[in-house]
Design a protein around this motif. Structure first.
Motif, short mmCIF file in Angstrom:
data_model
loop_
_atom_site.label_atom_id
_atom_site.label_comp_id
_atom_site.label_asym_id
_atom_site.label_seq_id
_atom_site.Cartn_x
_atom_site.Cartn_y
_atom_site.Cartn_z
N ASN A 559 21.04 8.36 -22.45
CA ASN A 559 21.33 8.77 -24.09
C ASN A 559 21.88 10.61 -23.97
N VAL A 560 21.95 11.10 -22.75
CA VAL A 560 22.11 12.40 -22.33
C VAL A 560 23.26 12.68 -21.17
N GLY A 561 24.10 13.31 -20.80
CA GLY A 561 24.95 13.89 -20.50
C GLY A 561 24.54 14.75 -18.99
N ALA A 562 25.33 14.81 -17.69
CA ALA A 562 25.37 15.89 -17.10
C ALA A 562 26.67 15.90 -16.76
N SER A 563 26.66 17.42 -16.57
CA SER A 563 27.84 18.30 -16.24
C SER A 563 28.92 17.97 -14.66
N ARG A 573 23.34 17.04 -2.78
CA ARG A 573 21.96 16.77 -2.28
C ARG A 573 21.56 15.64 -2.43
N GLY A 574 22.11 14.56 -2.45
CA GLY A 574 21.52 13.22 -2.34
C GLY A 574 20.71 12.78 -2.91
N VAL A 575 20.36 13.52 -4.64
CA VAL A 575 19.21 12.96 -5.60
C VAL A 575 20.26 12.05 -6.35
N PRO A 576 19.59 10.49 -6.38
CA PRO A 576 19.68 10.13 -7.61
C PRO A 576 20.11 9.72 -8.39
N LEU A 577 20.71 10.33 -9.64
CA LEU A 577 21.44 10.22 -10.59
C LEU A 577 21.50 8.76 -12.07
N HIS A 578 20.81 8.50 -12.49
CA HIS A 578 21.53 7.14 -13.34
C HIS A 578 21.31 7.49 -14.87
N LEU A 579 22.53 7.53 -15.73
CA LEU A 579 22.41 8.04 -16.85
C LEU A 579 22.59 6.20 -17.24
N HIS A 580 21.98 6.23 -18.31
CA HIS A 580 22.17 4.74 -19.42
C HIS A 580 21.98 5.04 -20.85
N SER A 581 22.86 4.14 -21.35
CA SER A 581 22.80 4.25 -23.13
C SER A 581 21.98 3.41 -23.68
#
Length: 710
Positions: A559-563, A573-581
């Motif tokens: 439940n957060v965002g990322a600009s 940079r090859g960093v896995p970013l997973h955003l879920h609600s």
């Protein structure tokens, strides 16, 4: 004369080194300067100025020796110091301590920062370092005064006034809890929740048509949010247990009953969805009997109200039952004095900073109040109700958002008001100090346990090796440590890859707490280690991406965002970013990533089998090569695959074929029913009756066995 020459030589060397005689004085001397090599030592004594500075030289040298003894560094030591503590006390590093222990009986290979040293070795390190030690006088250590704050004593009954009840709505997921509140408040709470399920705890004030007020707490029904439901019961007066008439008693229904019973809170059963054709309220009440929830019609004291939250049927009866039970409980509170309350939820708002949702339990909360909650404190700047409107004050049983915290408190922390900001700082500093002391004690216990286990293993290994000769002992020690010694760099790298560092970000403290509780169910014995290196509240930032890159980990946001800049940085940079609600989708994603870290399972697929009929030799150049004449009776033989020779019940050889021929031609495959000749590399002989198995090695992906329980 020899003594005089020696003395004057020393004077000359000292004067040249220290330049005791200034040039102006040397020029005024009646004799040529003693720095002149043409002068004899005896001539130096005829000069009063040189004699004066010679005397000064000896005095300064003597003072310098005394001063070097006085300035010797003093190190405060105590028994059972760790290597890290000793290095810090000496203002040196770990390597310095190790070097000081060279050529001693200390096992330097097993020496670590948390290793506890014996008293004699502590002294030896200090002495070898050119320092002196003194024992710490622990009896002189003054105890820090306790500056913590606590709840006030119970109020005088004459100061108590009636207050609205705090009611928590609990039950299984998708049984209609939030829809019930939605109907009571005539709002649209459900539409704001991702996936149609509640994943936060909310506090709302509802005023009934009759004028009575009730503060409702809405808790999630999903299995992942058990801690939030438990926190809801600890801050409530009455629990409304919502059970769907078409679904019956489910897992989280039972868990909610247990939470209410542990908190000693009375219950009201709301049998929901009674408008559905398949609804059976009677069956629900009978199922509740198995969990010691006895409704009134069965002779118990639990009220059961049949409702339809979606259509609004019989909601007034539920509200009246709640008000009636509250009157029986005679709920009262003191509206004056220092405020007491509890943090229901906490989050970080971009415009407001740290924000908490709180229930006031005692006193009246106003702007300017100085509050302490856990290890955080703040001065109230604004108070908001559940609709985001500013309120001037909040009395007992009120649910408000509090703005003005210096640091974000944790959900479940008790809120206490203090007289001044200075008193708040003292209380927070004491709590942080107390937590630090507790951690030190726990760490000391862990260190002592490790030392004990290490010592026992060392003694056991010594006892096992005591009867062996020196050569046998060295061989045995090598065998014990063979895996560690023979581990290649590639294998070490592969092992290091079997870990998943995580950075967890959530919108509120309760969400982060729920995710961490889920991660705690992960078995440490799993093949891939999972380590939470950082967690926090708020949107994913560049610092989170930098940290994930450093630890080679992944970022999971709930439940957060990322600009867009943060997303681009993570991709770069090859960093896995997973955003879920939705919580279960986050867990499914995490399980998939864990599975991808596991090594593939090696399986075999039998392609064909053949039987050795006869043996004969074939001359190749000047060498005779043994060849097995075979007949394929199953599948086919493929020269590019691997083969295994089975004699009786034992597999006695495995490898690749050197040649595979049919008649005189080299072939790649031989099918069922055909005869062929084959040979292998090396000096190996076949026998008639041996079975040749051709198989293919396959890599199949491995899935984690982690089951978080939902």
């Amino acid at each position: 004369m020899n003594v005089m020459s020696s003395v004057m030589s020393s004077v000359m060397r000292g004067a040249q080194r220290l330049s005791l005689a200034p040039p102006a004085l040397l020029r005024s001397c009646s004799s040529p300067s003693f720095l002149c090599p043409a002068r004899s030592p005896a001539a130096l004594l005829t000069c009063p100025i040189n004699r004066k500075y010679a005397s000064k030289l000896f005095k300064d040298q003597k003072k310098q020796k005394v001063k070097s003894k006085v300035d010797k560094q003093e190190v405060e030591i105590r028994s059972r110091m760790t290597v890290a503590a000793l290095a810090e006390a000496m203002n040196r590093d770990f390597d310095h301590v190790v070097e000081a222990l060279l050529n001693t009986s200390v096992d330097l290979d097993s020496l670590e920062l948390d290793s506890v040293l014996e008293e004699k070795w502590i002294k030896e390190v200090v002495t070898r370092s050119g320092m002196k030690f003194r024992w710490a006088n622990l009896s002189e250590k003054k105890e820090r005064p306790n500056r913590d704050i606590h709840r006030r004593p119970p109020a005088d009954p004459s100061h108590l006034v009636p207050r609205p009840p705090v009611v928590t709505i609990m039950g299984h997921v998708d049984h209609g809890k939030t829809t019930l509140l939605d109907s009571l408040r005539k709002s649209q709470i459900v539409s704001t929740e991702a996936g149609g399920i509640t994943q936060h705890i909310g506090a709302f004030l509802v005023q009934l048509p009759s004028g009575e007020k009730i503060t409702f707490l809405d808790t999630p029904g999903h299995a992942a949010f058990s801690s939030i439901r438990a926190r809801g019961t600890n801050a409530t007066d009455i629990v409304i247990l919502v059970v769907a008439a078409d679904d019956g008693v489910m897992n989280q229904t039972v868990e909610s009953i247990q939470h209410a019973r542990r908190a000693a809170v009375p219950m009201i059963v709301a049998v929901n969805k009674c408008d559905k054709p398949q609804a059976d309220p009677q069956r629900v009440k009978q199922e509740l009997l198995a969990h010691n929830v006895v409704c009134e019609e069965f002779g118990g004291d639990v009220q059961a109200i049949h409702i339809s939250a979606l259509k609004g049927d019989n909601l007034l009866a539920l509200a009246e039952a709640t008000v009636t039970l509250a009157e029986v409980l005679e709920l009262k509170a003191e509206p004056t004095g220092l405020v007491e309350g509890i943090v229901i939820e906490s989050r970080t708002d971009k415009g407001k900073g740290p924000v908490t949702t709180a229930i006031v339990q005692r006193g009246t909360l106003k702007r300017g109040c100085v509050l302490v909650a856990g290890k955080s404190w703040g001065k109230v700047r604004f108070l908001f109700d559940e609709n985001g409107k500013v309120v001037t004050e909040a009395g007992p049983s009120s649910a408000v958002e509090v703005v003005g915290w210096k640091e974000l408190p944790s959900a479940g922390d008790v809120i206490l008001e203090v007289e001044s900001e200075q008193r708040a700082r003292e209380a927070v500093e004491w709590r942080m100090y107390e937590e630090e002391q507790q951690k030190l004690q726990e760490e000391q216990s862990v260190i002592e346990l490790k030392q004990k286990v290490h010592l026992e293993e060392y003694r056991r290994e010594r006892a096992e090796l005591a009867h062996l000769s020196w050569k046998q002992r060295r061989s045995a020690l090598y065998q014990v440590n063979k895996t560690r010694f023979s581990l290649r760099t590639s294998e070490r790298t592969e092992r290091e890859r079997l870990s998943l560092p995580l950075i967890i970000k959530g919108d509120v403290d309760g969400s982060v707490e729920a995710i961490l509780n889920i991660l705690d169910t992960y078995d440490a014995q799993q093949q891939c280690e999972m380590d939470v290196v950082h967690f926090g509240i708020g949107d994913v930032s560049e610092n989170d991406v930098n940290m994930a890159e450093t630890f080679r980990g992944s970022i999971y946001g709930f439940n957060v965002g990322a600009s867009s800049s943060v997303r681009q940085l993570a991709t770069k940079r090859g960093v896995p970013l997973h955003l879920h609600s939705v919580i279960y989708k986050l867990v499914d994603q995490l399980k998939d990533e864990l599975s991808s870290k596991l090594p593939a399972l090696l399986s075999e697929k039998v392609v064909g089998e053949a039987t050795v009929l006869a043996m004969f030799d074939v001359t190749v150049g000047k060498k005779k090569v043994p060849v097995a004449g075979c007949r394929v009776h199953k599948g086919q033989l493929d020269r590019r695959l691997k083969f295994r020779l089975i004699r009786g019940r034992d597999a006695i050889w495995e490898g690749s074929l050197a040649t595979l021929k049919q008649h005189k031609d080299d072939v790649q495959t031989v099918r069922t029913g055909m005869d062929c000749g084959l040979s292998v590399d090396g000096d190996f002989s076949f026998r008639a009756g041996d079975v040749i198995v051709c198989f293919e090695e396959l890599d199949s992906p491995q899935a984690t066995s982690w089951d978080p329980g939902f």
